[in-house]
Every structure is written in C-alpha cells, then in structure tokens.
Write an enzyme that holds these catalytic residues in place. Sequence first.
Site, PDB file in Angstrom:
ATOM      1  N   HIS A 131       0.822  -1.138  -0.070  1.00 17.53           N
ATOM      2  CA  HIS A 131       0.054  -0.095  -0.050  1.00 17.53           C
ATOM      3  C   HIS A 131       0.951   1.407  -0.267  1.00 17.53           C
ATOM      4  CE1 HIS A 131      -3.659   2.540   1.156  1.00 17.53           C
ATOM      5  NE2 HIS A 131      -2.791   3.323   1.884  1.00 17.53           N
ATOM      6  N   GLU A 132       1.820   1.165   0.954  1.00 16.57           N
ATOM      7  CA  GLU A 132       2.483   2.513   1.121  1.00 16.57           C
ATOM      8  C   GLU A 132       3.516   2.621  -0.281  1.00 16.57           C
ATOM      9  OE1 GLU A 132       1.728   4.656   3.238  1.00 16.57           O
ATOM     10  OE2 GLU A 132       0.674   3.449   4.528  1.00 16.57           O
ATOM     11  N   HIS A 177       1.730   4.618  -2.876  1.00 15.46           N
ATOM     12  CA  HIS A 177       1.922   5.971  -2.766  1.00 15.46           C
ATOM     13  C   HIS A 177       3.242   6.351  -2.951  1.00 15.46           C
ATOM     14  CE1 HIS A 177      -1.745   6.890  -0.454  1.00 15.46           C
ATOM     15  NE2 HIS A 177      -1.517   6.117   0.660  1.00 15.46           N
ATOM     16  N   GLU A 180      -4.706   7.688  -2.691  1.00 14.64           N
ATOM     17  CA  GLU A 180      -5.479   6.368  -2.448  1.00 14.64           C
ATOM     18  C   GLU A 180      -5.775   5.316  -3.664  1.00 14.64           C
ATOM     19  OE1 GLU A 180      -5.834   4.847   0.730  1.00 14.64           O
ATOM     20  OE2 GLU A 180      -4.651   6.463   1.229  1.00 14.64           O
TER      21      GLU A 180
HETATM   22 ZN    ZN Z   1      -2.911   5.334   2.050  1.00 10.50          ZN
END
Ligand code: ZN
Length: 503
Positions: free
Chosen positions: A265-266, A269, A295
């Site tokens: 997830h990170e 980003h 997101e």
């Molecule tokens: Zn996030």
Amino acid sequence: MDIKQAKEKMMALQAKASAYTHALGSIYYDAATVAPKETSSNRAHSMGILNEELYKLMTGEETVELLEFLDSKKEELTEKERRMVFLMLKDLNFMKKIPIDEYIAYQELRVKAEAIWHKAKEADDFEMFEPYLKDIFETNRRFAKYCEPDKDPYDYWLNEFEEGASKEYCDSFFNELKNELVPLIAKISNAQQVDDSFLHGHFDKAKQEELAYYLMKTMGIDLDHCGLGVTEHPFTESLGSHHDVRITTNYQEDFLASSLYSVVHEGGHALYDLHSEDDLAYTVLDGGVSMGIHESQSRFYENLLGRSKEFITLILPKLKELFPEQLKDKTVDEVYKAINLSRPSLIRTEADEVTYCLHIMVRYELEKRVMSGELDVHDLPSEWNKLYKEYLGVDVPDDKNGVLQDTHWSGGAIGYFPSYALGSAYGAQLLEKMSQSVDVKGCIESGNFAPINEWNNENIWKYGRLYSPNTLLTKALDGEFSAKSYVDYLKKKYSDIYGFTID
Ligand code: ZN
C-alpha cells in the site's frame, strides 16, 4: 517588475519553500521512526521556527504582490505556471480570510484534541473527548464560512480534501455502493467460510523485513530513492524535495498479511510521489494531486494487484522460502482465499476490500449530519453504533472500538474519509482502462511490473499536481468516473471466492 522577472521570482519562492518542507518532513520522519523519546522539545523548537518562516514566506506582502501580479497576466503564463499560481493563491486566500488569532487557537485546539483523543480512546471515555470534538466541528464550520460564505460548510471541506467533491457527488457515489455492497456482504456472510488460520502464527520480524524489501523491488520501487522505516501506524512521507520518499511499516509477528500489505500500500503511494516529472521539482506541482488520487494508487497496488491470484502465484515461492513451516503445504488458491477473507468487523483499518467502504460510509453520514447541525456531537456514539448495525450487521461493544477508533477528527480532518472510498473506486476503473492496452495479469504473474508502472506514470504520476483530480481522471479514463467498475469488480471477485452466483 516584468513578467520574466516575476516568473523567476516565483520559481525561487517555491524552491525556498520546498527546502523548508524538506526540513520539516525530515524532522517529522525522524520523530516517527528513530528519534529517542525525550527529544520532542528540541523538535518542537525547530519546527515552530521553520513553520513560522514558511508561513511568513508564503503569506508575506512581497509574495501576495507577486502572485497577484502573475494572476493578472494569466495569458502570458504556461499551463504549469498558471496552476502554480492558482494553488499558491488558494492557500494564501485561506490564510488571509481566517483571523490570525483564530487560526493559532485552532492549531492549539488540534494539538490538545489529539492528545485528549489518545487518552479518551484508552479509557474508552467519549465524554472526555466530546467538548474538543464539538469545538473542532464548530471551528471547521466557521472557517468554511469565512472562506466561502455562500457554500455549504461540509461541501467546502469535501472539496478541500478532494478538489471537485461535494455532498451531491458523494451521496450518489455512496448510494450506489450501499445498494450493491450491503446485499453482497450478506451473501458472503451466509456462504461457507474461508480458512485463514495459517496467516496467524509466528512470523519472524527479520524475515518479514526481508519480505518487505523483496516486495518493494518487485513493485519496481527504486530503493536508492525510497527508504523503509518502522512505525506503529504505517505512512508515506515525501520529503519536500524531488525523488526523495520514505515509507514505513509495522511488523506484527502474529499476522503475516499485516506488514505485507502495508508495504504494498505505502509502496503505491511512494511510486506516485517518486515519479513527478523533473521540471516539477522544487515547485508546488511536485507530488500527488489529492488524497483520492493518492489512495487510488496505493489501493491499486495493495488490493487490485496485490490481492489478485496472479500476485499470490508470483510471491508464494518467496513466502514459502521465508516461512516454510507455516506455508509449505499451501496452494495458491488457499493463500489467495485466505488473504481475501471477508468478514464484517469493527475496525476500519483492519477491514477487507468489500466491507471497507461501508466503514467509510458510516463516517461520511455522521460528519455530514453533524456539519449540517442535524446531529449533535453528543449523540455521535449512539448513531455510530446504529449505523454499524445497519450497514455491517455488527454490534459495537464500546466507543474505543467504535466512534473513538480513528484519529482524523481530532486533527480537524472532517471531510477526509470519503477520499479513501473514492480512491478505491478510481483505482478499479483505472485498472479496467489499463487492461485495454496492458496484459496486467500476465505482467503480475511474471513479476514484470514495468508496463503497469509505465501506464500509471504516463496517465497519472508524471503530472504531479498539474491537473485537478477530476481532469486527471477524465483524461486517464478517456471518460467519466463512475462507481460501476468498482462494484462489478467486487461482485465478480467475491462471488468467485465464496462460490455463489450474482444476479
Ligand atoms: Zn494510504
């Protein structure tokens, strides 16, 4: 001042500001990762001064004159320069319209409210937090009116976090999700349950760290530009300057999927932030355009790619090498089902892909009603519990696991939650579009993320903050955003996993 000089001045102004944000970001990252406990007063001292200098720099008379001058010469600016002026003026107008004493009081309120929220959560005592939360809602309402007197205050804040968002936009989006997802969740609850017990057990921290670096490399993250740290709550921090990002994770030794998916997830980003085009460096256009688009990228890698069968096929040999005891007999299918286990639960951050948006919807409904004055802050806990029962079918045992679970409201982030759900839905539609020209499944299975990353770069990442979220999406999708792709994706995926048909 001629236009050429003014443009040079504007670039110098942004370069200077980015040095301040670089310093502030580094101090913040140090605090969250490795700084010893008793060093916070030193940081507070430096951050106070740096923040004040940055404030003066961005709101000083010279800056106001410069930006207003450039704004009056719009037709002589490039597209990028116009957007820079627009974004800086937007921040400036906010600062100018809020009386300075109220602004300072609000910063103090947020710091206090966050500290009280920690205590209230620990003690399971909503009443302790209530007056602060009330104050925060009232201040946000008042600030919105200062900035845009004719606009609905909640609309104002939705638009602050996701440019273009409004109650109307979110209502229609969430209604579609609710109508489709509530029955889907009921079907999943009635189906034969999935076994994920082998993901819980003992997973050595050092091995999980090795896995984290393997995942970052697999995703195509350049480790010479992106560091990895450990914090209680994982996050991504871009250090104000160009191509300089840190992500963090948290290794839970009793649950394999936690750090695994935090890193992915990170990492999503980080990929976004790392790829702003070079000529955006040291300007306000460097980095991600909005929370929702951010997101859409992090959840794209975490869920749409990371929780696919192809991704499990790719990483299972590595998982077995690192954790042979726990996983040696497991098949791709078993691991795939286990990491996609869906069960209505109390805590948003632990929710699966299907139930996640309903957690967001509860928060959206409630903050909308408090902002309009229809609901009193005092009644938030009981309304929270009622909606959890209605949407997710779960009973909330206490406020600690209910209305007090998230930190966002204590920091004044009202109108922020919808961007998580919007991002998930943006991602699903982007994947559909990408799949028209990229063999996404084949790429994942063979571990070749380059074509996927290239598509994201060409359509999203390289633009930084040049376009508004809506313009960016419409360009990338070559059409309008709708929740349909997301709903279709969830229905197909979960009916396959849980073995039922959908009408
Ligand atoms: Zn996030």
